[in-house]
Design a protein around this motif. Structure first.
Motif: not given
Length: 79
Positions: A7-17, A19-28, A31-33, A35-40
């Motif tokens: 969850v912590i790594i997913g949150a960090a990766a999702g936050f960076l992704a 921000r880099l892609m300039r997408v506005q999302t909520d916290i959950p 985090i999902f983005i 975690i899913a990105g790390a798995l893929i």
């Protein structure tokens, strides 16, 4: 403990992704983005390593260079 780390790594990766892609999302969603990105990404990387062996390093290097060029163009086009 591994779930918390995921969850912590997913949150960090999702936050960076997001921000880099300039997408506005909520916290959950962020985090999902992440975690899913790390798995893929992990599955794709393992598949490439299994399928190609050392050539996966070349593919990774090319993809990394393409990402760097993309980022270069994004940051330099604004100047």
């Amino acid at each position: 403990m591994p779930i918390i780390a995921l969850v912590i790594i997913g949150a960090a990766a999702g936050f960076l992704a997001t921000r880099l892609m300039r997408v506005q999302t909520d916290i959950p969603t962020t985090i999902f983005i992440g975690i899913a990105g790390a798995l893929i990404g992990g599955l794709v990387l393992r598949f490439l390593l299994l399928l190609t062996g050392w050539a996966a390093g070349v593919v990774g290097a090319v993809l990394g260079a393409m990402l760097l060029i993309f980022l270069w163009r994004q940051f330099m086009s604004g100047r």
